[in-house]
Design a protein around this motif. Sequence first.
Motif, short mmCIF file in Angstrom:
data_model
loop_
_atom_site.label_atom_id
_atom_site.label_comp_id
_atom_site.label_asym_id
_atom_site.label_seq_id
_atom_site.Cartn_x
_atom_site.Cartn_y
_atom_site.Cartn_z
N ILE A 46 0.87 -1.17 0.00
CA ILE A 46 0.00 0.00 0.00
C ILE A 46 0.90 1.22 0.00
O ILE A 46 1.79 1.34 0.85
CB ILE A 46 -0.94 0.00 1.22
N ILE A 47 0.68 2.12 -0.95
CA ILE A 47 1.48 3.34 -1.07
C ILE A 47 0.55 4.53 -0.87
O ILE A 47 -0.44 4.67 -1.59
CB ILE A 47 2.21 3.40 -2.42
N LEU A 48 0.89 5.35 0.12
CA LEU A 48 0.07 6.51 0.46
C LEU A 48 0.92 7.77 0.49
O LEU A 48 2.13 7.71 0.73
CB LEU A 48 -0.55 6.32 1.86
N PRO A 49 0.29 8.93 0.27
CA PRO A 49 1.06 10.17 0.41
C PRO A 49 1.45 10.38 1.87
O PRO A 49 0.74 9.96 2.78
CB PRO A 49 0.09 11.26 -0.06
N VAL A 50 2.58 11.03 2.09
CA VAL A 50 3.01 11.34 3.45
C VAL A 50 2.10 12.39 4.05
O VAL A 50 1.73 12.33 5.21
CB VAL A 50 4.48 11.83 3.47
N VAL A 51 1.71 13.35 3.23
CA VAL A 51 0.87 14.44 3.69
C VAL A 51 -0.59 14.01 3.59
O VAL A 51 -1.07 13.64 2.53
CB VAL A 51 1.10 15.70 2.83
N ALA A 52 -1.29 14.10 4.70
CA ALA A 52 -2.72 13.77 4.71
C ALA A 52 -3.49 14.90 4.05
O ALA A 52 -2.96 15.97 3.77
CB ALA A 52 -3.20 13.56 6.14
N GLY A 53 -4.79 14.72 3.84
CA GLY A 53 -5.62 15.70 3.17
C GLY A 53 -5.72 17.03 3.89
O GLY A 53 -6.29 17.98 3.36
N SER A 54 -5.15 17.16 5.08
CA SER A 54 -5.27 18.41 5.84
C SER A 54 -4.36 19.52 5.32
O SER A 54 -4.51 20.66 5.69
CB SER A 54 -4.93 18.14 7.31
N LYS A 55 -3.41 19.20 4.46
CA LYS A 55 -2.50 20.21 3.93
C LYS A 55 -3.14 20.94 2.76
O LYS A 55 -3.84 20.35 1.96
CB LYS A 55 -1.20 19.56 3.44
N SER A 56 -2.88 22.22 2.66
CA SER A 56 -3.42 22.97 1.53
C SER A 56 -2.55 22.74 0.30
O SER A 56 -1.40 22.33 0.41
CB SER A 56 -3.49 24.46 1.87
N ILE A 57 -3.09 23.04 -0.85
CA ILE A 57 -2.37 22.83 -2.11
C ILE A 57 -1.07 23.62 -2.13
O ILE A 57 -0.08 23.17 -2.65
CB ILE A 57 -3.26 23.27 -3.31
N GLY A 58 -1.07 24.82 -1.56
CA GLY A 58 0.11 25.68 -1.61
C GLY A 58 1.27 25.21 -0.75
O GLY A 58 2.39 25.64 -0.95
N GLU A 59 1.05 24.35 0.19
CA GLU A 59 2.14 23.90 1.06
C GLU A 59 2.88 22.77 0.38
O GLU A 59 2.36 21.68 0.22
CB GLU A 59 1.59 23.43 2.40
N GLU A 60 4.12 23.03 -0.02
CA GLU A 60 4.88 22.03 -0.73
C GLU A 60 5.94 21.37 0.12
O GLU A 60 6.50 20.37 -0.27
CB GLU A 60 5.50 22.63 -1.98
N LEU A 61 6.24 21.93 1.27
CA LEU A 61 7.23 21.33 2.15
C LEU A 61 6.65 21.14 3.54
O LEU A 61 5.87 21.95 4.02
CB LEU A 61 8.47 22.22 2.27
N SER A 62 7.04 20.06 4.20
CA SER A 62 6.65 19.80 5.57
C SER A 62 7.85 19.21 6.30
O SER A 62 8.86 18.86 5.69
CB SER A 62 5.48 18.82 5.63
N TYR A 63 7.71 19.06 7.60
CA TYR A 63 8.80 18.53 8.41
C TYR A 63 8.31 17.32 9.20
O TYR A 63 7.20 17.31 9.71
CB TYR A 63 9.30 19.59 9.40
N ILE A 64 9.14 16.30 9.25
CA ILE A 64 8.89 15.14 10.09
C ILE A 64 10.20 14.82 10.80
O ILE A 64 11.22 15.46 10.53
CB ILE A 64 8.39 13.92 9.27
#
Length: 124
Positions: A46-64
């Motif tokens: 199963i392959i899923l995006p790291v970013v859940a649906g809570s991120k807006s389209i404009g946010e291209e970077l996140s931190y983990i």
Amino acid sequence: MPEIMIFKEVIEENGVPFTAFLRGEGSHVNGKWTPGVPSEVPMFGIILPVVAGSKSIGEELSYIENGVYTLKEKKLFTTTPIELGVQVKYKNDFYTVQAFKDFSEFTDVFIYLMKWREGVGKID
């Protein structure tokens, strides 16, 4: 200790095929080390995006905890162990398996972070 949760059937029912490029065995040729040629191994998970649906389209970077990631990074859930650093091809995009969450005490699933690699066909 609680019983291990078995997710093999969930992965078999909801998973997708992908290709892992497993490192071949290297050898010494005329006294020089020659790395092994990667072999293409079909796998399933199963392959899923790291970013859940809570991120807006404009946010291209996140931190983990493993650093910065973009919207192209994926989580991989599989019942087959994969070495860190292995290259993976999914939907004509290439990824590097860079992190592993060890839940083996609780489940039969291996959970990996796959970092997207720019450019198609870049296998080391």
